[in-house]
Design a protein around this motif. Sequence first.
Motif, PDB file in Angstrom:
ATOM      1  N   GLY A 137       0.816  -1.209   0.000  1.00  0.00           N
ATOM      2  CA  GLY A 137       0.000   0.000   0.000  1.00  0.00           C
ATOM      3  C   GLY A 137       0.848   1.258   0.000  1.00  0.00           C
ATOM      4  O   GLY A 137       0.580   2.207  -0.738  1.00  0.00           O
ATOM      5  N   VAL A 138       1.893   1.257   0.824  1.00  0.00           N
ATOM      6  CA  VAL A 138       2.802   2.412   0.861  1.00  0.00           C
ATOM      7  C   VAL A 138       3.514   2.562  -0.479  1.00  0.00           C
ATOM      8  O   VAL A 138       3.677   3.677  -0.987  1.00  0.00           O
ATOM      9  N   ALA A 139       3.922   1.439  -1.074  1.00  0.00           N
ATOM     10  CA  ALA A 139       4.589   1.495  -2.381  1.00  0.00           C
ATOM     11  C   ALA A 139       3.647   2.074  -3.446  1.00  0.00           C
ATOM     12  O   ALA A 139       4.076   2.860  -4.293  1.00  0.00           O
ATOM     13  N   LEU A 140       2.376   1.711  -3.387  1.00  0.00           N
ATOM     14  CA  LEU A 140       1.421   2.260  -4.357  1.00  0.00           C
ATOM     15  C   LEU A 140       1.194   3.754  -4.138  1.00  0.00           C
ATOM     16  O   LEU A 140       1.054   4.517  -5.107  1.00  0.00           O
ATOM     17  N   LEU A 141       1.156   4.182  -2.883  1.00  0.00           N
ATOM     18  CA  LEU A 141       1.050   5.626  -2.624  1.00  0.00           C
ATOM     19  C   LEU A 141       2.286   6.358  -3.150  1.00  0.00           C
ATOM     20  O   LEU A 141       2.185   7.454  -3.704  1.00  0.00           O
ATOM     21  N   TRP A 142       3.450   5.756  -2.970  1.00  0.00           N
ATOM     22  CA  TRP A 142       4.687   6.333  -3.493  1.00  0.00           C
ATOM     23  C   TRP A 142       4.624   6.409  -5.023  1.00  0.00           C
ATOM     24  O   TRP A 142       5.058   7.390  -5.628  1.00  0.00           O
ATOM     25  N   LEU A 143       4.064   5.369  -5.645  1.00  0.00           N
ATOM     26  CA  LEU A 143       3.938   5.370  -7.100  1.00  0.00           C
ATOM     27  C   LEU A 143       3.021   6.499  -7.574  1.00  0.00           C
ATOM     28  O   LEU A 143       3.276   7.097  -8.618  1.00  0.00           O
TER      29      LEU A 143
END
Length: 110
Positions: free
Chosen positions: A58-64
């Motif tokens: 989820g954090v990686a997707l927000l970063w994306l």
Amino acid sequence: MPTPPASPLDNPHDVNLLPSRIPRPLQIAAVVVFVLGVLASGIFSFTEHWRRATFTLGVALLWLSVLRLTCDSKILGVLAVRSRTFDALYTALGGSLMIFLSSSVDSLGS
């Protein structure tokens, strides 16, 4: 300054966008951080740490979503699918839902 000819691999949604002000090496480093986040999520998943895996993804997707708004499509490559706005909203929504899911599910252990 004339625009260079478009490559067939360029994102047609981003033709008229201005180039990013962020230096290219920094953009590449930011994409590497995203990839490391996805890899960390996979490692958590393989070691059966499901909540950590879901939260990390989820954090990686927000970063994306941040990357999609700030980086050039040529740097993001296949991660830039549609327009910047659509991609950023889609990944932010997906990341937020993953983080909510990871925080709302009770852990199985005591």
